[in-house]
Design a protein around this motif. Sequence first.
Motif, PDB file in Angstrom:
ATOM      1  N   ALA A 109      44.338 -52.868  18.364  1.00  0.00           N
ATOM      2  CA  ALA A 109      43.668 -51.713  18.781  1.00  0.00           C
ATOM      3  C   ALA A 109      42.211 -51.970  18.845  1.00  0.00           C
ATOM      4  O   ALA A 109      41.607 -52.832  18.032  1.00  0.00           O
ATOM      5  CB  ALA A 109      43.780 -50.748  17.714  1.00  0.00           C
ATOM      6  N   PRO A 110      41.534 -51.504  19.674  1.00  0.00           N
ATOM      7  CA  PRO A 110      40.094 -51.764  19.995  1.00  0.00           C
ATOM      8  C   PRO A 110      39.384 -51.331  18.636  1.00  0.00           C
ATOM      9  O   PRO A 110      39.619 -50.563  17.873  1.00  0.00           O
ATOM     10  CB  PRO A 110      39.541 -50.675  21.080  1.00  0.00           C
ATOM     11  N   LEU A 111      38.047 -52.018  18.475  1.00  0.00           N
ATOM     12  CA  LEU A 111      37.264 -52.202  17.479  1.00  0.00           C
ATOM     13  C   LEU A 111      36.159 -50.886  17.541  1.00  0.00           C
ATOM     14  O   LEU A 111      35.315 -50.726  18.655  1.00  0.00           O
ATOM     15  CB  LEU A 111      36.344 -53.250  17.212  1.00  0.00           C
ATOM     16  N   ILE A 112      36.342 -49.841  16.614  1.00  0.00           N
ATOM     17  CA  ILE A 112      35.607 -48.625  16.852  1.00  0.00           C
ATOM     18  C   ILE A 112      34.810 -48.757  15.299  1.00  0.00           C
ATOM     19  O   ILE A 112      35.599 -48.743  14.286  1.00  0.00           O
ATOM     20  CB  ILE A 112      36.377 -47.360  16.972  1.00  0.00           C
ATOM     21  N   ASP A 113      33.575 -48.417  15.379  1.00  0.00           N
ATOM     22  CA  ASP A 113      32.889 -48.395  14.145  1.00  0.00           C
ATOM     23  C   ASP A 113      32.809 -47.119  13.516  1.00  0.00           C
ATOM     24  O   ASP A 113      33.462 -46.278  14.099  1.00  0.00           O
ATOM     25  CB  ASP A 113      31.423 -49.029  14.207  1.00  0.00           C
ATOM     26  N   PRO A 114      32.391 -46.878  12.193  1.00  0.00           N
ATOM     27  CA  PRO A 114      32.109 -45.527  11.645  1.00  0.00           C
ATOM     28  C   PRO A 114      31.430 -44.252  12.223  1.00  0.00           C
ATOM     29  O   PRO A 114      31.730 -43.349  12.126  1.00  0.00           O
ATOM     30  CB  PRO A 114      31.656 -45.821  10.416  1.00  0.00           C
ATOM     31  N   PHE A 115      30.818 -44.702  13.540  1.00  0.00           N
ATOM     32  CA  PHE A 115      30.009 -43.806  14.279  1.00  0.00           C
ATOM     33  C   PHE A 115      30.539 -43.529  15.602  1.00  0.00           C
ATOM     34  O   PHE A 115      29.824 -43.064  16.493  1.00  0.00           O
ATOM     35  CB  PHE A 115      28.549 -44.082  14.251  1.00  0.00           C
ATOM     36  N   ALA A 116      31.940 -43.946  15.747  1.00  0.00           N
ATOM     37  CA  ALA A 116      32.502 -44.003  16.952  1.00  0.00           C
ATOM     38  C   ALA A 116      32.142 -44.681  18.064  1.00  0.00           C
ATOM     39  O   ALA A 116      32.266 -44.225  19.311  1.00  0.00           O
ATOM     40  CB  ALA A 116      32.766 -42.341  17.370  1.00  0.00           C
ATOM     41  N   ARG A 117      31.242 -45.721  17.842  1.00  0.00           N
ATOM     42  CA  ARG A 117      30.858 -46.696  18.924  1.00  0.00           C
ATOM     43  C   ARG A 117      31.924 -47.876  19.243  1.00  0.00           C
ATOM     44  O   ARG A 117      32.357 -48.676  18.101  1.00  0.00           O
ATOM     45  CB  ARG A 117      29.444 -47.411  18.483  1.00  0.00           C
ATOM     46  N   PRO A 118      32.372 -47.928  20.159  1.00  0.00           N
ATOM     47  CA  PRO A 118      33.256 -49.240  20.540  1.00  0.00           C
ATOM     48  C   PRO A 118      32.562 -50.367  20.562  1.00  0.00           C
ATOM     49  O   PRO A 118      31.188 -50.263  21.044  1.00  0.00           O
ATOM     50  CB  PRO A 118      33.894 -48.948  21.974  1.00  0.00           C
ATOM     51  N   ILE A 119      33.125 -51.538  19.735  1.00  0.00           N
ATOM     52  CA  ILE A 119      32.487 -52.763  19.779  1.00  0.00           C
ATOM     53  C   ILE A 119      32.947 -53.521  20.965  1.00  0.00           C
ATOM     54  O   ILE A 119      33.918 -54.001  20.931  1.00  0.00           O
ATOM     55  CB  ILE A 119      32.604 -53.400  18.310  1.00  0.00           C
ATOM     56  N   THR A 120      32.076 -53.857  21.902  1.00  0.00           N
ATOM     57  CA  THR A 120      32.898 -54.459  23.186  1.00  0.00           C
ATOM     58  C   THR A 120      31.918 -55.708  23.103  1.00  0.00           C
ATOM     59  O   THR A 120      32.223 -56.437  24.414  1.00  0.00           O
ATOM     60  CB  THR A 120      32.735 -53.423  24.423  1.00  0.00           C
ATOM     61  N   TYR A 121      30.991 -56.048  22.559  1.00  0.00           N
ATOM     62  CA  TYR A 121      30.136 -57.149  22.876  1.00  0.00           C
ATOM     63  C   TYR A 121      29.596 -57.962  21.704  1.00  0.00           C
ATOM     64  O   TYR A 121      29.369 -57.500  20.758  1.00  0.00           O
ATOM     65  CB  TYR A 121      28.579 -56.407  23.383  1.00  0.00           C
TER      66      TYR A 121
END
Length: 344
Positions: free
Chosen positions: A14-26
Motif C-alpha cells: 500500500a502507498p506510504l501516507i504520512d499522519p497529515f495525509a501527504r503521500p510520500i512519493t519522492y
Amino acid sequence: MPAHAYLCAMDAHAPLIDPFARPITYLRVSVTDRCDFRCTYCMAEHMQFLPKRDLLTLEELDRLCSAFVGLGVRKLRVTGGEPLVRRNIMEFFRAMSRHLGAGLDELTLTTNGSQLARFATELADCGVRRVNVSLDTLDEDRFARITRWGRLPQVLQGIEAAKAAGMRVKINTVALKGFNEDELFRLVGWCADQGHDLTFIEVMPMGEMGEEERLDQYWALSDLRDRLGERFTLTPLAERTGGPARYVRLDETGQKIGFITPLTHNFCESCNRVRITCTGELFMCLGQEDRADLRAPLRAGAEDAPLRAAIRDAIARKPKGHDFDYSRQHVAGQVSRYMSHTGG
C-alpha cells in the motif's frame, strides 16, 4: 490465496501516507558523505568523514530504494556529498534504471558538476533526463573561495557535457548575503542564455558552522524576489516538480525561476519527500533530528517485510514541518548534522 493472506499482501505494498495525509512519493538518497569540494555553508574545511564500513553498499542501496519504489515512490534523487565521487556509482544508476516505467517516473541527481564531464553520457544512457547542479557564483575567484577546493571551469565543462548528452540542467544557487547579491542579474541572464532553469535557495541552519556566520550569510528570498521584480515582470506558476520550490516566470525572458524558502515561507504543507543517508538513516524531515535506522533491518536478513515495516513505522512519525527560524537574530531550529551527511 486465502483472503487474509491476500489482504496482507495488499497492505505490504500500500502507498506510504504520512499522519497529515501527504503521500510520500519522492525519495532523496545520499550515496556518500564525501565530496571533492568543501563549500563553506555545507562542510567544515577539514571534515571527519564516516568510516567506509558504515556506509551502505551499492547492493544495499539498490535493495532499499527498490523497497521504496515498491511502496509508491515515483521520483528518486541521488545526492551526497558529491554522488559522482562514489566508487562504481554508475552500477547503482544502472540498477535503478530498471524501475523507470515500472513504478519510477524519474531518476535524477544533484551534483556539484565536477564529475559531469566524465559521467554525463552514461547517466543519460541510464535514463537520467534532468540534473541539478549547485552553482553559487560565476566569478572564478569567488567560486574558489566558497567551495574552497573547487574549480569553476571544470564545473562549466560538466554542465556543457550534460547539455550535450541531452539532459536538462537546473542550476541551484544558495542566496548568500554579501557574497553573490551583486550577481543576481548576471546569474539570471546567464541561465537565460544557456537555457537552464534556475532555483534560488535560502541558506539553512545545518551543521556546527557558528550562529553569527549563519546570520551573516542569510539573504531572505523575499528580498531577492523583490529585486527581480524591479527589473522583470514576475508571473507566479502553479507548476510543481515534486520538490519544495515555488516558481515564477520572468515575462521578459520567458525563463522559469524557482525559490526554495525554508525560512521566509515554510513549504512543509505539501511535503512529499523523505531522505536516506549513506548509512541507512531515514530522516522524515530535513529540519528535525528524528530518524529511523533502516540499516539494521537491511542487514538482518534477505526478507524485505521487516524493512517495509520499519519504513512504515518511520513515515507514521513524519512531523508536520520543520522549525528553521532566523527572525529573532539568532538561529532557532538549528540541527547539528552537516548537510553532506543528510544528503543535499
